[in-house]
Design a protein around this motif. Structure first.
Motif, PDB file in Angstrom:
ATOM      1  N   GLU A 305       0.415  -1.162   0.072  1.00 31.50           N
ATOM      2  CA  GLU A 305      -0.114   0.056  -0.279  1.00 31.50           C
ATOM      3  C   GLU A 305       0.576   0.943   0.303  1.00 31.50           C
ATOM      4  OE1 GLU A 305      -3.019   0.578  -0.081  1.00 31.50           O
ATOM      5  OE2 GLU A 305      -3.290  -2.156  -0.693  1.00 31.50           O
ATOM      6  N   SER A 306       2.154   1.003   0.587  1.00 32.77           N
ATOM      7  CA  SER A 306       2.788   1.958   0.667  1.00 32.77           C
ATOM      8  C   SER A 306       4.353   2.364   0.299  1.00 32.77           C
ATOM      9  CB  SER A 306       3.161   2.903   2.256  1.00 32.77           C
ATOM     10  OG  SER A 306       3.258   1.633   2.770  1.00 32.77           O
ATOM     11  N   ALA A 307       4.857   3.083  -0.358  1.00 34.41           N
ATOM     12  CA  ALA A 307       6.192   3.622  -0.660  1.00 34.41           C
ATOM     13  C   ALA A 307       7.329   2.266   0.785  1.00 34.41           C
ATOM     14  CB  ALA A 307       7.280   4.249  -1.374  1.00 34.41           C
ATOM     15  N   GLU A 308       7.171   2.684   2.254  1.00 28.64           N
ATOM     16  CA  GLU A 308       7.883   2.517   2.664  1.00 28.64           C
ATOM     17  C   GLU A 308       7.944   1.056   2.796  1.00 28.64           C
ATOM     18  OE1 GLU A 308       6.482   6.627   4.192  1.00 28.64           O
ATOM     19  OE2 GLU A 308       5.798   4.942   2.664  1.00 28.64           O
ATOM     20  N   GLU A 309       6.488   0.383   2.609  1.00 20.65           N
ATOM     21  CA  GLU A 309       6.298  -1.247   3.385  1.00 20.65           C
ATOM     22  C   GLU A 309       6.882  -1.970   1.902  1.00 20.65           C
ATOM     23  OE1 GLU A 309       2.890  -4.221   2.889  1.00 20.65           O
ATOM     24  OE2 GLU A 309       2.736  -2.231   2.859  1.00 20.65           O
ATOM     25  N   LEU A 310       6.911  -1.164   1.056  1.00 22.45           N
ATOM     26  CA  LEU A 310       7.905  -1.969  -0.658  1.00 22.45           C
ATOM     27  C   LEU A 310       9.213  -1.691  -0.004  1.00 22.45           C
ATOM     28  CD1 LEU A 310       7.244  -3.424  -3.090  1.00 22.45           C
ATOM     29  CD2 LEU A 310       6.988  -1.035  -4.311  1.00 22.45           C
ATOM     30  N   SER A 311       9.879  -0.603   0.486  1.00 25.46           N
ATOM     31  CA  SER A 311      11.707  -0.459   0.509  1.00 25.46           C
ATOM     32  C   SER A 311      11.772  -1.510   1.096  1.00 25.46           C
ATOM     33  CB  SER A 311      11.454   0.833   1.093  1.00 25.46           C
ATOM     34  OG  SER A 311      13.112   0.745   1.307  1.00 25.46           O
ATOM     35  N   GLU A 312      10.747  -1.603   2.081  1.00 20.18           N
ATOM     36  CA  GLU A 312      11.972  -2.559   3.727  1.00 20.18           C
ATOM     37  C   GLU A 312      11.963  -4.256   2.719  1.00 20.18           C
ATOM     38  OE1 GLU A 312       9.730  -2.949   7.252  1.00 20.18           O
ATOM     39  OE2 GLU A 312      10.237  -0.831   7.466  1.00 20.18           O
ATOM     40  N   LYS A 313      10.627  -4.156   2.224  1.00 21.75           N
ATOM     41  CA  LYS A 313      10.357  -5.645   1.392  1.00 21.75           C
ATOM     42  C   LYS A 313      11.456  -6.227   0.249  1.00 21.75           C
ATOM     43  CE  LYS A 313       5.342  -7.252   2.428  1.00 21.75           C
ATOM     44  NZ  LYS A 313       3.692  -7.235   1.966  1.00 21.75           N
ATOM     45  N   ILE A 314      11.961  -5.050   0.159  1.00 21.73           N
ATOM     46  CA  ILE A 314      12.520  -5.973  -1.053  1.00 21.73           C
ATOM     47  C   ILE A 314      13.965  -5.799  -0.760  1.00 21.73           C
ATOM     48  CG2 ILE A 314      11.400  -4.656  -2.689  1.00 21.73           C
ATOM     49  CD1 ILE A 314      12.411  -2.150  -3.254  1.00 21.73           C
ATOM     50  N   VAL A 315      14.174  -5.193  -0.164  1.00 18.15           N
ATOM     51  CA  VAL A 315      16.347  -4.469   0.568  1.00 18.15           C
ATOM     52  C   VAL A 315      16.602  -6.064   0.749  1.00 18.15           C
ATOM     53  CG1 VAL A 315      17.077  -4.338   2.252  1.00 18.15           C
ATOM     54  CG2 VAL A 315      15.907  -2.586   1.991  1.00 18.15           C
ATOM     55  N   LYS A 316      16.398  -7.235   0.880  1.00 16.00           N
ATOM     56  CA  LYS A 316      17.045  -8.074   0.537  1.00 16.00           C
ATOM     57  C   LYS A 316      17.139  -9.090  -0.291  1.00 16.00           C
ATOM     58  CE  LYS A 316      12.857 -11.263   2.121  1.00 16.00           C
ATOM     59  NZ  LYS A 316      12.145 -12.079   3.246  1.00 16.00           N
ATOM     60  N   TYR A 317      16.279  -8.540  -1.656  1.00 19.43           N
ATOM     61  CA  TYR A 317      16.414  -8.469  -3.222  1.00 19.43           C
ATOM     62  C   TYR A 317      17.329  -8.248  -3.584  1.00 19.43           C
ATOM     63  CZ  TYR A 317      12.057 -11.378  -1.476  1.00 19.43           C
ATOM     64  OH  TYR A 317      11.248 -12.661  -1.248  1.00 19.43           O
ATOM     65  N   THR A 318      18.235  -6.806  -3.238  1.00 18.78           N
ATOM     66  CA  THR A 318      18.789  -5.849  -4.073  1.00 18.78           C
ATOM     67  C   THR A 318      19.927  -5.401  -3.563  1.00 18.78           C
ATOM     68  OG1 THR A 318      17.289  -4.413  -2.919  1.00 18.78           O
ATOM     69  CG2 THR A 318      16.668  -4.798  -5.112  1.00 18.78           C
ATOM     70  N   ARG A 319      20.224  -5.230  -2.759  1.00 13.56           N
ATOM     71  CA  ARG A 319      21.164  -4.851  -1.620  1.00 13.56           C
ATOM     72  C   ARG A 319      21.556  -6.323  -0.800  1.00 13.56           C
ATOM     73  NH1 ARG A 319      20.968   0.512  -1.383  1.00 13.56           N
ATOM     74  NH2 ARG A 319      21.988   0.456   0.424  1.00 13.56           N
ATOM     75  N   SER A 320      23.007  -5.911  -0.250  1.00  8.46           N
ATOM     76  CA  SER A 320      23.940  -6.287   0.778  1.00  8.46           C
ATOM     77  C   SER A 320      23.997  -5.670   1.538  1.00  8.46           C
ATOM     78  CB  SER A 320      25.114  -6.129   0.387  1.00  8.46           C
ATOM     79  OG  SER A 320      25.854  -5.191  -0.654  1.00  8.46           O
ATOM     80  N   ASP A 321      23.189  -5.368   2.307  1.00  9.51           N
ATOM     81  CA  ASP A 321      22.820  -5.050   3.926  1.00  9.51           C
ATOM     82  C   ASP A 321      21.869  -6.170   4.355  1.00  9.51           C
ATOM     83  OD1 ASP A 321      22.534  -2.872   5.694  1.00  9.51           O
ATOM     84  OD2 ASP A 321      21.023  -1.640   4.105  1.00  9.51           O
ATOM     85  N   SER A 322      22.671  -5.790   5.501  1.00  9.31           N
ATOM     86  CA  SER A 322      22.021  -6.550   6.968  1.00  9.31           C
ATOM     87  C   SER A 322      21.573  -6.514   7.858  1.00  9.31           C
ATOM     88  CB  SER A 322      23.012  -7.073   7.639  1.00  9.31           C
ATOM     89  OG  SER A 322      24.072  -6.191   8.379  1.00  9.31           O
ATOM     90  N   LYS A 323      20.388  -5.215   7.335  1.00 12.93           N
ATOM     91  CA  LYS A 323      19.784  -4.185   8.304  1.00 12.93           C
ATOM     92  C   LYS A 323      18.338  -3.550   7.322  1.00 12.93           C
ATOM     93  CE  LYS A 323      22.095  -3.742  12.519  1.00 12.93           C
ATOM     94  NZ  LYS A 323      22.671  -3.027  13.156  1.00 12.93           N
ATOM     95  N   VAL A 324      16.988  -3.401   7.537  1.00 15.75           N
ATOM     96  CA  VAL A 324      16.004  -2.369   7.167  1.00 15.75           C
ATOM     97  C   VAL A 324      16.048  -1.536   7.815  1.00 15.75           C
ATOM     98  CG1 VAL A 324      14.762  -4.541   5.865  1.00 15.75           C
ATOM     99  CG2 VAL A 324      14.821  -3.727   8.059  1.00 15.75           C
ATOM    100  N   GLY A 325      15.482  -0.819   6.858  1.00 15.11           N
ATOM    101  CA  GLY A 325      15.090   0.695   7.551  1.00 15.11           C
ATOM    102  C   GLY A 325      14.825   0.929   8.440  1.00 15.11           C
ATOM    103  N   ASP A 326      14.548  -0.148  10.274  1.00 15.85           N
ATOM    104  CA  ASP A 326      14.007   0.417  11.685  1.00 15.85           C
ATOM    105  C   ASP A 326      15.283  -0.713  12.190  1.00 15.85           C
ATOM    106  OD1 ASP A 326      13.296  -2.087  10.844  1.00 15.85           O
ATOM    107  OD2 ASP A 326      11.826  -1.798  11.614  1.00 15.85           O
ATOM    108  N   GLY A 327      16.207  -1.178  11.247  1.00 18.82           N
ATOM    109  CA  GLY A 327      17.257  -0.959  12.005  1.00 18.82           C
ATOM    110  C   GLY A 327      17.253  -2.812  12.454  1.00 18.82           C
TER     111      GLY A 327
END
Length: 833
Positions: A305-327
């Protein structure tokens, strides 16, 4: 209610309201007397009601004009009589219509700036491109449906094919390059007005896959479509990742970056478990239970429903990052398996006809990802190079990215604009020691100096300038933070609005709308022309003149293409000789690099031969033996190729000979008024085929240019395969010797083969262009002037409406061209004085 009203409501796409009109007894006479308050009662929804008002207004204007010019003879009576109405309703006062301008941007609209459109109220009767396109599509759907009920004659089949060929396919690609931490994601978020769409913030995180950002045209949700590589491709990559580090574990650790890359990929997907698991077991389905789409070779769709929600969901498919926006900790990451992610944004005017693509700086060891990367880069009309302003000119990586991709973007692609974007332009040292006004002045002054420095650096880039002139290169200094907060800089000074305006210009579908409406106008003209009766012999005379003109014009097209072939042949002959003389020296610079030990280079050369002659280390420039060997060939044609196939479409390919091709139908109309409508159709067909041929040339020239390197790559494959099989002692020496011997033995034939292949493709393109022009126009001439079909339905009303739209769009286009021309002349005189 009569058939006239029923038919009008049906063709206007308002058939659901027929029962209401029927209940109220609305007939043809009362239709023209309807007042606004009555319309609102008949059609209770705002959208359909407004559409009805606009269509009724047009119908009344066309009805009044037709009555005056045909002495009150109705179109219905003419249809029954099988006669033809040649009079087309006039259009007036269109010169000030459709002027497009950027809507004012207030503080409240920074994140949702509307796209530029032609205003509704510019003048009475002026419509937006969107409205015109929608209306003409509705008209042509009605025409097509009516033709389907007629006898399936040759002309009828031809008309239905032409209608189905009408389409809008404009889609501009903007490629976005930049190193980790440069601010790509923040820039894209700011420009398209979606603050929290693409994940950003972590300095250590790296966007590892291609991310396309485009408009969601299907629903009001935020969506992500995740495309995976195949299981077979992952198995192959696993073998490479799993064996290469272990095979060379005893050698010097000068390639720690590559080791880290392997650890990072395998640990992201498998955790630390991969170190103690066999290769075959790593393909066990238990590791992919959360991404069954990968196992089933399907795409995964995420909807939010929101950009923020989608952003959190796609992190593990796009970035070599171990954390999402809320840590929160991300336990499993799937980016090593992802080929591409397409993010779709609802209600975004900047992306209607534009796709932004966040791209890695170079290709990929995975074949399908590498092929997709090259395809996207070669299809970008614009490229953004994003870098931190503090080291904009001195930073090597942005220039290496640009140099590495320049041939794919330039002669091997269709890039017209390079935007060098310096981010974080608001950052100033010791800003707290100055007043707000002083900080603003320091920022603006520093940004101006940065632009000059970057432009001076561009002038030194000889390899890049083979493909792009300075006119194609623009520097922007942007601040996404200041664009949002505006503490020190105005919105304009952040230069985000300038990038938004550029996207709006790319989004402008005016030319594509004009092409569609022009095609529809031509088809309707042909239909009405086919219903006409004319004096015997007129069509024969016109056919003879058109065929003679076509023959002359085809000869005129053939000449510059043959001249181009001869010029390329001459250049390539010289390039072949230079290649033969220099190839072994060029190869030595790769196989025996300075300042690198044999033990360390063993690993690099192993990567090169296993990846068909190319390798991109974690740090440093890409190594490509095939491009190095073909460089003398490409260098020999670069300048001539750019002139022959310019990406900036000022005159078109082959010195604009396709653009100026003409049957001169306009000159025939005054003398042959009886076939005016057929000549109008041929005029629109001519424009359509020229547009299509130019697009085909644009795609073909990429293949032609890249054929030189691809032929060399093909001829080198055997030696790469042979070199890759060596193991044990003297492996490095054996790999080097194998490659050097192959090049020495093949140089007398390999470069000639590359030359001949390119010339063959050039000749094929010439033949195709001439045959396609002749076949299409000859068929159109025969169907329009050698076919009589008086029983075809009467679409005089539809023709009048589409002509009105066509005249308005054409008038608007002419105004814009005139404005651009005046602006150019003004700039020239300013430079003179």
């Amino acid at each position: 209610m009569d058939e006239f009203v029923r038919n009008r409501l049906t063709e206007w796409g308002l058939s659901e309201w027929i029962p209401r009109f029927e209940d109220e007894g609305v007939d043809k006479e009362s239709l023209f007397c309807l007042r606004d308050c009555v319309i609102d009662k008949l059609i209770t929804k705002v959208g359909p009601a407004e559409k009805f008002r606009m269509r009724l207004k047009l119908l009344m204007e066309e009805h009044n004009t037709t009555n005056q010019e045909t002495a009150d003879v109705s179109a219905h009576d003419h249809e029954e009589a099988g006669d033809c109405i040649q009079v087309i309703p006039s259009t007036s006062d269109t010169s000030d219509k459709g002027k497009r301008k950027l809507d004012p941007q207030g503080e409240s609209s920074k994140w949702k700036s509307p796209a530029r459109k032609r205003p509704h109220d510019a003048m009475p009767g002026s419509f937006t491109d969107e409205f015109i396109l929608s209306d003409v599509k509705t008209i042509m759907t009605y025409v097509e449906n009516k033709l389907c009920n007629e006898d399936n004659t040759k002309l009828n089949a031809f008309l239905k094919t032409k209608i189905s060929d009408l389409k809008i396919d404009k889609r501009e690609l903007v490629g976005v390059f930049g190193k980790t931490g440069a601010g790509k994601s923040s820039l894209i978020n700011a420009v398209i007005g979606e603050k929290n769409l693409l994940p950003s913030g972590s300095v250590s995180a790296c966007t590892t896959v291609m991310i396309k950002v485009e408009a969601n045209m299907h629903n009001p949700k935020y969506e992500a479509e995740i495309e995976f590589i195949t299981k077979e491709e992952w198995r192959e990559e696993l073998w490479y990742l799993y064996h290469t580090p272990r095979e060379n574990a005893c050698q010097e650790k000068e390639n720690d970056d590559d080791d880290h890359d392997t650890d990072e990929k395998l640990s992201a997907l498998y955790g630390e478990e991969w170190r103690d698991v066999s290769l075959e077991n790593l393909m066990d389905s238990k590791y992919f239970r959360d991404i069954k789409e990968f196992l089933d070779s399907k795409k995964k769709i995420l909807t939010c429903e929101s950009a923020e929600e989608l952003s959190e969901k796609i992190v593990k498919y796009t970035r070599s990052d171990s954390k999402v926006g809320d840590g929160k900790k991300v336990t499993r990451q799937y980016w090593p398996l992802v080929k591409c992610v397409t993010v779709r944004v609802p209600n975004n005017d900047f992306l209607q006809h534009v796709t932004l693509v966040d791209l890695p700086g170079s290709g990929d060891r995975n074949k399908s990802r590498d092929k997709m990367w090259k395809g996207i880069v070669g299809s970008c009309s614009t490229v953004w190079i994003v870098t931190d302003i503090n080291r904009a000119a001195a930073e090597k990586e942005p220039w290496e990215i640009l140099e590495n991709a320049s041939s794919i973007m330039g002669n091997g692609g269709e890039c017209q604009h390079i935007h060098f974007i310096c981010t974080k332009s608001d950052l100033i040292e010791d800003w707290c020691d100055h007043s707000a006004d002083a900080v603003t002045a320091l920022i603006i002054n520093r940004n101006s100096e940065a632009k000059e420095t970057v432009i001076r650096e561009f002038r030194k880039q000889s390899q890049i300038k083979k493909h792009f002139s300075e006119d194609c290169f623009t520097v922007f200094t942007v601040s996404s933070k200041e664009f949002l907060k505006g503490k020190y800089l105005t919105s304009e000074d952040t230069e985000i609005p300038q990038l938004q305006e550029f996207l709006q210009d790319l989004n402008d579908c005016h030319s594509e709308t004009l092409n569609y409406v022009s095609g529809a106008y031509g088809i309707l003209s042909l239909i009405q022309g086919a219903r006409c009766r004319e004096e015997a012999g007129i069509k024969t005379d016109v056919c003879a003149k058109l065929e003679a003109t076509m023959k002359h014009e085809l000869d005129r097209v053939r000449k510059p293409m043959e001249e181009a072939y001869e010029a390329f042949e001459k250049c390539l002959v010289e390039g072949v000789e230079k290649s033969k003389r220099s190839c072994e020296g060029n190869l030595k610079s790769i196989l025996h690099p300075k300042n690198k030990s044999n033990a360390a280079f063993h690993r690099t050369l192993r990567c090169i031969v296993e990846k068909k002659g190319t390798h991109k280390p974690k740090k440093g420039k890409q190594i490509n033996i095939n491009m190095k060997l073909s460089s003398r060939l490409t260098n020999s044609i670069d300048e001539n190729f750019r002139r022959t196939f310019p990406n900036v479409a000022k005159c078109g390919p082959f010195n604009g000979v396709i653009t100026t091709f003409s049957l001169d139908t306009q000159k025939l109309i005054p003398k042959y008024k009886d076939v005016e409508l057929q000549l109008i159709f041929l005029q629109t067909e001519e424009e359509k085929i020229k547009t299509r041929v130019n697009k085909i040339i644009q795609e073909s020239k990429k293949t032609i240019y890249n054929s030189l390197t691809e032929t060399i790559e093909k001829e080198m494959q055997d030696c790469y395969k042979k070199a890759a099989k060596f193991t044990g002692q003297d492996t490095l020496k054996n790999m080097r010797d194998t490659i050097e011997k192959h090049v020495h033995d093949s140089k007398d034939t390999m470069f000639d083969m590359a030359k001949n292949e390119m010339l063959r493709q050039l000749d094929e393109l010439k033949t195709f262009i001439l045959e396609e022009l002749e076949r299409t126009l000859k068929g159109s001439i025969e169907l329009s002037l050698k076919t009589d079909h008086h029983s075809i339905p009467d679409f005089s009303l539809e023709l009048g409406m589409v002509k009105r739209y066509y005249d308005e769009l054409k008038s608007c286009m002419d105004e814009e061209m005139s404005s651009v021309s005046s602006c150019t002349e003004s700039m020239t005189w300013e430079q003179v004085f």
